[in-house]
Design a protein around this motif. Structure first.
Motif, short mmCIF file in Angstrom:
data_model
loop_
_atom_site.label_atom_id
_atom_site.label_comp_id
_atom_site.label_asym_id
_atom_site.label_seq_id
_atom_site.Cartn_x
_atom_site.Cartn_y
_atom_site.Cartn_z
N THR A 48 7.73 -4.36 16.46
CA THR A 48 7.93 -5.16 15.50
C THR A 48 9.48 -5.76 15.04
O THR A 48 9.26 -6.68 14.76
CB THR A 48 7.66 -4.14 14.10
OG1 THR A 48 6.47 -4.05 14.40
CG2 THR A 48 7.98 -4.87 12.79
N VAL A 74 -0.35 -11.67 9.71
CA VAL A 74 0.33 -10.24 10.22
C VAL A 74 -0.96 -9.61 11.60
O VAL A 74 -2.01 -9.86 10.54
CB VAL A 74 0.86 -8.97 9.89
CG1 VAL A 74 1.47 -7.67 10.79
CG2 VAL A 74 2.65 -8.49 9.34
N PHE A 82 -0.08 0.83 11.28
CA PHE A 82 0.18 -0.11 9.76
C PHE A 82 1.34 0.80 9.34
O PHE A 82 1.85 -0.48 9.01
CB PHE A 82 -1.14 0.48 8.84
CG PHE A 82 -0.75 -0.15 7.79
CD1 PHE A 82 -1.28 -1.86 7.61
CD2 PHE A 82 -0.87 0.01 6.69
CE1 PHE A 82 -1.38 -2.71 6.39
CE2 PHE A 82 -0.97 -0.38 5.51
CZ PHE A 82 -1.00 -1.53 4.97
N ALA A 83 1.78 1.82 9.27
CA ALA A 83 2.77 2.73 8.31
C ALA A 83 3.91 2.48 9.05
O ALA A 83 5.31 1.83 9.07
CB ALA A 83 2.60 4.54 8.21
N PHE A 85 4.33 -0.11 11.74
CA PHE A 85 5.27 -1.65 11.52
C PHE A 85 5.85 -1.60 9.91
O PHE A 85 6.87 -2.23 10.07
CB PHE A 85 3.79 -2.62 11.77
CG PHE A 85 3.67 -3.71 10.53
CD1 PHE A 85 4.73 -4.97 11.76
CD2 PHE A 85 3.54 -4.30 9.54
CE1 PHE A 85 4.93 -5.71 11.32
CE2 PHE A 85 3.62 -5.69 9.35
CZ PHE A 85 4.45 -6.45 10.15
N ASN A 86 5.01 -1.39 8.74
CA ASN A 86 5.57 -1.18 7.26
C ASN A 86 7.13 -1.00 7.58
O ASN A 86 7.70 -1.85 6.50
CB ASN A 86 4.40 -1.00 6.53
CG ASN A 86 3.52 -1.99 6.40
OD1 ASN A 86 3.86 -2.67 6.19
ND2 ASN A 86 2.42 -1.22 5.54
N ALA A 87 7.66 0.10 8.45
CA ALA A 87 8.54 0.69 7.53
C ALA A 87 9.58 -0.10 8.52
O ALA A 87 10.46 -0.25 8.17
CB ALA A 87 8.61 2.06 8.47
N TYR A 89 9.21 -3.29 9.16
CA TYR A 89 9.27 -4.80 8.70
C TYR A 89 9.38 -4.75 7.29
O TYR A 89 10.15 -6.02 7.26
CB TYR A 89 7.63 -5.31 8.29
CG TYR A 89 7.32 -6.56 7.52
CD1 TYR A 89 7.22 -7.41 7.15
CD2 TYR A 89 6.78 -6.32 5.72
CE1 TYR A 89 6.55 -8.70 7.12
CE2 TYR A 89 6.32 -7.67 5.35
CZ TYR A 89 6.21 -8.68 5.82
OH TYR A 89 5.87 -9.38 4.66
N ALA A 90 9.48 -3.61 5.91
CA ALA A 90 10.00 -3.77 5.00
C ALA A 90 11.46 -3.83 4.51
O ALA A 90 12.30 -4.62 4.00
CB ALA A 90 9.62 -2.64 3.95
N TYR A 98 9.70 -9.00 -1.85
CA TYR A 98 8.18 -9.39 0.47
C TYR A 98 7.95 -10.65 -0.40
O TYR A 98 7.43 -10.76 -1.88
CB TYR A 98 7.23 -8.24 0.12
CG TYR A 98 7.98 -6.56 0.53
CD1 TYR A 98 8.58 -6.49 1.15
CD2 TYR A 98 8.26 -5.91 -0.70
CE1 TYR A 98 9.88 -5.17 1.74
CE2 TYR A 98 8.43 -4.77 -0.72
CZ TYR A 98 9.62 -4.40 0.49
OH TYR A 98 9.53 -3.27 0.31
N ARG A 101 1.73 -11.13 2.17
CA ARG A 101 1.46 -11.12 3.50
C ARG A 101 -0.64 -11.06 3.34
O ARG A 101 -1.23 -10.33 2.41
CB ARG A 101 1.79 -9.97 3.65
CG ARG A 101 1.69 -9.71 5.02
CD ARG A 101 2.09 -8.09 5.34
NE ARG A 101 1.48 -7.12 5.26
CZ ARG A 101 2.35 -6.20 5.23
NH1 ARG A 101 3.75 -5.87 5.45
NH2 ARG A 101 1.64 -5.09 5.04
N LEU A 103 -2.99 -9.19 6.02
CA LEU A 103 -2.83 -8.62 7.60
C LEU A 103 -4.12 -8.38 8.46
O LEU A 103 -5.04 -7.34 7.51
CB LEU A 103 -1.85 -7.00 7.54
CG LEU A 103 -1.79 -6.22 8.56
CD1 LEU A 103 -0.47 -4.99 8.78
CD2 LEU A 103 -2.48 -5.71 8.99
#
Length: 128
Positions: A48, A74, A82-83, A85-87, A89-90, A98, A101, A103
């Motif tokens: 990521t 995405v 998922f989690a 990736f988000n950690a 990405y954010a 943001y 999006r 996904l």
């Protein structure tokens, strides 16, 4: 008439890495490559980061930035990522501002874990 500027992708592939048109900067999907230009074999966090760094570089090369992004698509090869990736990405967006999006889960080229495509405002064309 609207001017369209194409920024060719490196290599033999028949697509542009970015296109500037009618107030928008549109990027092709970015997948993670390592420093040697080979598909990244690391975990989702490292992949990521590699993808988002590539998105940032590509936007900067065409005179835009991550702060101009309004839409992100995405693809994850495994929704269990998922989690994680988000950690990562954010962290690329200021103060929780943001972009919208989408996904989805999909099989990805070169067996990578993530692909990201963005659409951004073209600040140069808008005169900002």
């Amino acid at each position: 008439m609207t001017a369209v500027t194409h920024y060719p992708a490196s290599g033999p592939f028949p697509f542009s890495s970015a296109v500037r048109a009618n107030g928008w900067v549109l990027l092709s999907g970015q997948i993670p490559f390592n420093a040697e230009g080979k598909p990244h074999a690391g975990e989702i966090g490292a992949q990521t980061q590699a993808v988002m760094d590539s998105v940032c570089r590509t936007l900067e090369q065409v005179g835009s930035s991550i702060h101009d992004v309004v839409k992100v698509n995405v693809w994850l090869s495994d929704l269990a990522d998922f989690a994680a990736f988000n950690a990562v990405y954010a962290g690329y967006f200021d103060g929780g501002k943001y972009p919208v999006r989408s996904l989805v889960q999909a099989g990805l080229a070169f067996n990578v874990k993530v692909e990201v495509e963005v659409q951004a405002l073209d600040r140069q064309q808008a005169g900002h």
